[in-house]
Design a protein around this motif. Structure first.
Motif, PDB file in Angstrom:
ATOM      1  N   GLY A 135      -3.548  -9.662  18.556  1.00  0.00           N
ATOM      2  CA  GLY A 135      -4.481  -8.764  18.819  1.00  0.00           C
ATOM      3  C   GLY A 135      -5.386  -8.552  17.366  1.00  0.00           C
ATOM      4  O   GLY A 135      -6.309  -8.736  16.968  1.00  0.00           O
ATOM      5  N   ILE A 136      -3.858  -8.585  16.080  1.00  0.00           N
ATOM      6  CA  ILE A 136      -4.608  -8.281  15.416  1.00  0.00           C
ATOM      7  C   ILE A 136      -5.300  -8.858  14.664  1.00  0.00           C
ATOM      8  O   ILE A 136      -6.155  -9.439  13.377  1.00  0.00           O
ATOM      9  N   VAL A 137      -4.016 -10.598  14.330  1.00  0.00           N
ATOM     10  CA  VAL A 137      -4.778 -11.480  13.415  1.00  0.00           C
ATOM     11  C   VAL A 137      -5.926 -12.312  13.990  1.00  0.00           C
ATOM     12  O   VAL A 137      -6.404 -12.849  13.519  1.00  0.00           O
ATOM     13  N   ARG A 138      -5.947 -12.120  15.474  1.00  0.00           N
ATOM     14  CA  ARG A 138      -6.595 -12.775  16.506  1.00  0.00           C
ATOM     15  C   ARG A 138      -8.854 -12.251  15.710  1.00  0.00           C
ATOM     16  O   ARG A 138      -9.135 -12.555  14.820  1.00  0.00           O
ATOM     17  N   VAL A 139      -8.543 -11.004  15.915  1.00  0.00           N
ATOM     18  CA  VAL A 139      -9.438 -10.063  14.738  1.00  0.00           C
ATOM     19  C   VAL A 139      -9.694  -9.824  13.740  1.00  0.00           C
ATOM     20  O   VAL A 139     -10.853 -10.641  13.367  1.00  0.00           O
ATOM     21  N   ALA A 140      -8.667 -10.209  12.906  1.00  0.00           N
ATOM     22  CA  ALA A 140      -8.913 -10.428  11.530  1.00  0.00           C
ATOM     23  C   ALA A 140     -10.086 -11.666  11.039  1.00  0.00           C
ATOM     24  O   ALA A 140     -10.691 -12.354  10.404  1.00  0.00           O
ATOM     25  N   ASN A 141      -9.528 -12.936  12.170  1.00  0.00           N
ATOM     26  CA  ASN A 141     -10.042 -14.114  11.604  1.00  0.00           C
ATOM     27  C   ASN A 141     -11.543 -13.673  12.797  1.00  0.00           C
ATOM     28  O   ASN A 141     -12.272 -14.746  11.186  1.00  0.00           O
ATOM     29  N   GLU A 142     -11.455 -13.099  13.184  1.00  0.00           N
ATOM     30  CA  GLU A 142     -13.137 -13.386  13.545  1.00  0.00           C
ATOM     31  C   GLU A 142     -14.046 -12.706  12.484  1.00  0.00           C
ATOM     32  O   GLU A 142     -15.598 -13.251  12.829  1.00  0.00           O
ATOM     33  N   SER A 145     -12.057 -11.400   7.483  1.00  0.00           N
ATOM     34  CA  SER A 145     -11.531 -10.029   7.284  1.00  0.00           C
ATOM     35  C   SER A 145     -10.797 -10.224   5.914  1.00  0.00           C
ATOM     36  O   SER A 145      -9.664 -10.391   6.395  1.00  0.00           O
ATOM     37  N   THR A 146     -11.082  -9.773   5.038  1.00  0.00           N
ATOM     38  CA  THR A 146      -9.904 -10.167   4.333  1.00  0.00           C
ATOM     39  C   THR A 146     -10.221  -8.555   2.569  1.00  0.00           C
ATOM     40  O   THR A 146     -11.230  -7.828   3.392  1.00  0.00           O
ATOM     41  N   GLY A 147      -9.095  -7.951   2.267  1.00  0.00           N
ATOM     42  CA  GLY A 147      -8.691  -7.046   0.847  1.00  0.00           C
ATOM     43  C   GLY A 147      -8.315  -5.685   1.621  1.00  0.00           C
ATOM     44  O   GLY A 147      -7.236  -6.312   2.283  1.00  0.00           O
ATOM     45  N   GLN A 148      -7.438  -4.907   0.712  1.00  0.00           N
ATOM     46  CA  GLN A 148      -6.144  -4.304   0.693  1.00  0.00           C
ATOM     47  C   GLN A 148      -6.320  -3.596   2.287  1.00  0.00           C
ATOM     48  O   GLN A 148      -5.276  -3.715   2.734  1.00  0.00           O
ATOM     49  N   VAL A 149      -7.159  -3.337   2.368  1.00  0.00           N
ATOM     50  CA  VAL A 149      -6.911  -3.126   4.718  1.00  0.00           C
ATOM     51  C   VAL A 149      -6.339  -3.854   5.497  1.00  0.00           C
ATOM     52  O   VAL A 149      -5.557  -3.216   5.839  1.00  0.00           O
ATOM     53  N   THR A 150      -6.998  -4.755   5.066  1.00  0.00           N
ATOM     54  CA  THR A 150      -6.623  -5.700   5.751  1.00  0.00           C
ATOM     55  C   THR A 150      -5.004  -6.661   5.975  1.00  0.00           C
ATOM     56  O   THR A 150      -4.397  -6.592   6.568  1.00  0.00           O
ATOM     57  N   GLU A 151      -4.935  -7.082   4.421  1.00  0.00           N
ATOM     58  CA  GLU A 151      -3.798  -7.168   3.949  1.00  0.00           C
ATOM     59  C   GLU A 151      -2.344  -6.100   4.412  1.00  0.00           C
ATOM     60  O   GLU A 151      -1.238  -5.945   4.716  1.00  0.00           O
ATOM     61  N   ARG A 152      -2.646  -5.002   4.487  1.00  0.00           N
ATOM     62  CA  ARG A 152      -1.833  -4.223   4.807  1.00  0.00           C
ATOM     63  C   ARG A 152      -1.513  -4.019   6.096  1.00  0.00           C
ATOM     64  O   ARG A 152       0.075  -3.783   5.862  1.00  0.00           O
ATOM     65  N   VAL A 153      -2.234  -3.863   6.112  1.00  0.00           N
ATOM     66  CA  VAL A 153      -2.379  -3.808   8.164  1.00  0.00           C
ATOM     67  C   VAL A 153      -0.776  -5.257   8.157  1.00  0.00           C
ATOM     68  O   VAL A 153      -0.682  -4.899   9.457  1.00  0.00           O
ATOM     69  N   GLU A 389     -13.991  -4.296   4.976  1.00  0.00           N
ATOM     70  CA  GLU A 389     -13.488  -5.684   4.704  1.00  0.00           C
ATOM     71  C   GLU A 389     -13.948  -7.386   5.531  1.00  0.00           C
ATOM     72  O   GLU A 389     -13.364  -7.961   5.453  1.00  0.00           O
ATOM     73  N   THR A 390     -15.137  -7.044   6.331  1.00  0.00           N
ATOM     74  CA  THR A 390     -15.349  -7.952   7.351  1.00  0.00           C
ATOM     75  C   THR A 390     -16.308  -8.795   6.664  1.00  0.00           C
ATOM     76  O   THR A 390     -17.252  -9.118   5.769  1.00  0.00           O
ATOM     77  N   HIS A 391     -16.979 -10.500   6.598  1.00  0.00           N
ATOM     78  CA  HIS A 391     -17.293 -11.244   6.127  1.00  0.00           C
ATOM     79  C   HIS A 391     -17.544 -12.106   7.180  1.00  0.00           C
ATOM     80  O   HIS A 391     -17.653 -13.260   7.467  1.00  0.00           O
ATOM     81  N   VAL A 392     -18.475 -11.530   8.494  1.00  0.00           N
ATOM     82  CA  VAL A 392     -18.916 -12.402   9.554  1.00  0.00           C
ATOM     83  C   VAL A 392     -20.407 -12.860   8.689  1.00  0.00           C
ATOM     84  O   VAL A 392     -21.573 -12.537   9.049  1.00  0.00           O
ATOM     85  N   THR A 393     -20.142 -14.210   9.605  1.00  0.00           N
ATOM     86  CA  THR A 393     -21.894 -14.905   9.138  1.00  0.00           C
ATOM     87  C   THR A 393     -21.829 -16.252   9.857  1.00  0.00           C
ATOM     88  O   THR A 393     -21.681 -15.817  10.689  1.00  0.00           O
TER      89      THR A 393
END
Length: 396
Positions: A135-142, A145-153, A389-393
């Motif tokens: 769930g976490i990796v899939r949401v981050a990929n969608e 997302s990159t950044g301190q919170v993402t990497e920490r999670v 930290e999201t970068h959806v285009t």
């Protein structure tokens, strides 16, 4: 109806359900911003009302296929882990371990309020430590997302998963010892499985990069090679009764340390990875028994509050020590809410290997699993959005 025709109808059910899950996932994500994985779980839950679990049992190989799907995700999660980060910022590692132990202890004692057997409480506590990498990796990929919170999670998710596997294997060993008194079987069911699974993943993590360098494989083929390697590792783990989930996570971590580079375009293993992800989320949702949900309502709500509070409070308490802020600590703790995909497959694998209490525990945790897999990805999505930290285009 002839037996062959019955099997054909049962087999055709899966492609139809997966097609519906894909369609709703795309439409709801586009129109309402709902994470695709939540839609997949919802379709699986609805399909389970129409006896999809019966179809699941009649079609062979589905548990193995689900484990392959999750192993691919765990490899990707492991690949995104920076071991050097733990050396430069050991507080993140300490946070992950302390939070895992505290969550285990709090959930164990909270489950005692409902007069559950000790074995059941130990299993629930072990599973509650984990966060759902799928769930976490899939949401981050969608969300890209990159950044301190993402990497920490992501790093905390990996630590949680490793500790959860370790805890559950020790519980399985304890169960074998208490029921049969066979110390050898207890050791083989816990320590041997853990050590051998990590060793198998690490060995493949060393061998595959060396093979890639020796064959001068082009960048676009790296994803295929690693997908085949994960399939090999999962098959080997099944045959030797190891943990394919722990082996795949170790494989990804070691491969990253061996300097094998995957581009952003290769994350998720392409279309095949997307298909397997849809299947996995529908499959795990179909394993839940709706009849057990009302009985586990009070237990599920209590354990969800305890589990979430443990993760949030630990992240907040360690925020400054680990170079973050209290606000980011809250967001990181909330983003770890999903747990069911990993927990259910870990429990199902234990059941297949002869761990009798596994089926009963799944029924006890039905409500908790349902809510956290259905709504957990949405909480993760909102937390990453709040962290900016999201970068959806917008795709053309």
């Amino acid at each position: 109806m002839p037996e062959d025709m019955t099997f054909l109808l049962q087999a055709v059910t899966w492609p139809l359900v997966l097609l519906v899950a894909w369609f709703l996932g795309e439409r709801l994500n586009e129109s309402a911003g709902i994470p695709r994985v939540s839609s997949y779980v919802a379709v699986g839950l609805v399909a389970s009302l129409f006896n999809l679990p019966g179809v699941t049992e009649s079609v062979p190989g589905l548990p193995f296929l689900a484990n392959v799907a999750l192993s691919l995700v765990l490899f990707e999660l492991g690949y995104r882990i920076h071991l050097r980060w733990f050396r430069h910022n050991p507080w993140v590692l300490v946070l992950g371990l302390v939070e895992s132990v505290l969550t285990f202890a709090l959930v164990y004692f909270a489950a005692g309020w409902f007069e559950l057997p000790v074995d059941t409480r130990l299993i629930i506590a072990s599973l509650s430590v984990s966060a759902s990498p799928a769930g976490i990796v899939r949401v981050a990929n969608e969300l890209r997302s990159t950044g301190q919170v993402t990497e920490r999670v992501l790093h905390l998710c990996a630590i949680n998963c490793m500790v959860a596997v370790l805890a559950l294997k020790l519980v399985v060993g304890y169960w074998h010892l208490s029921t049969s008194g066979d110390m050898v079987q207890a050791v083989l069911g816990s320590v041997h499985v853990l050590v051998t699974s990590v060793a198998a993943g690490a060995l493949l993590g060393v061998a595959m990069p060396a093979l890639l360098r020796a064959q001068r494989i082009q960048a676009r083929d790296v994803t295929l090679v690693f997908a085949l390697a994960v399939l090999l590792l999962t098959t080997l783990s099944y045959g030797l009764k190891l943990s394919p989930l722990l082996a795949a996570l170790t494989f990804g971590i070691v491969a990253r340390e061996r300097r094998v580079h995957l581009t952003n375009a290769q994350r998720g293993f392409g279309t095949a990875g997307d298909l397997l992800n849809i299947f996995m989320f529908v499959y795990i949702a179909a394993l839940l028994d709706w009849r057990a949900v009302p009985a586990g309502l009070a237990l599920g709500l209590t354990l969800m509050v305890v589990r979430t509070a443990s993760k949030v409070l630990c992240n907040v308490a360690a925020a400054r020590l680990s170079g973050s802020t209290e606000r980011k600590g809250v967001l990181a703790g909330l983003a770890l809410m999903p747990m069911s995909a990993f927990a259910i497959l870990l429990l199902e694998q234990s059941r297949i290997l002869g761990f009798a209490p596994a089926r009963d525990v799944l029924a006890v945790m039905a409500f908790m699993m349902l809510v956290q897999e259905l709504l957990g990805p949405l909480v993760t999505q909102r937390a990453l959005h709040a962290a900016a930290e999201t970068h959806v285009t917008q795709e053309p």
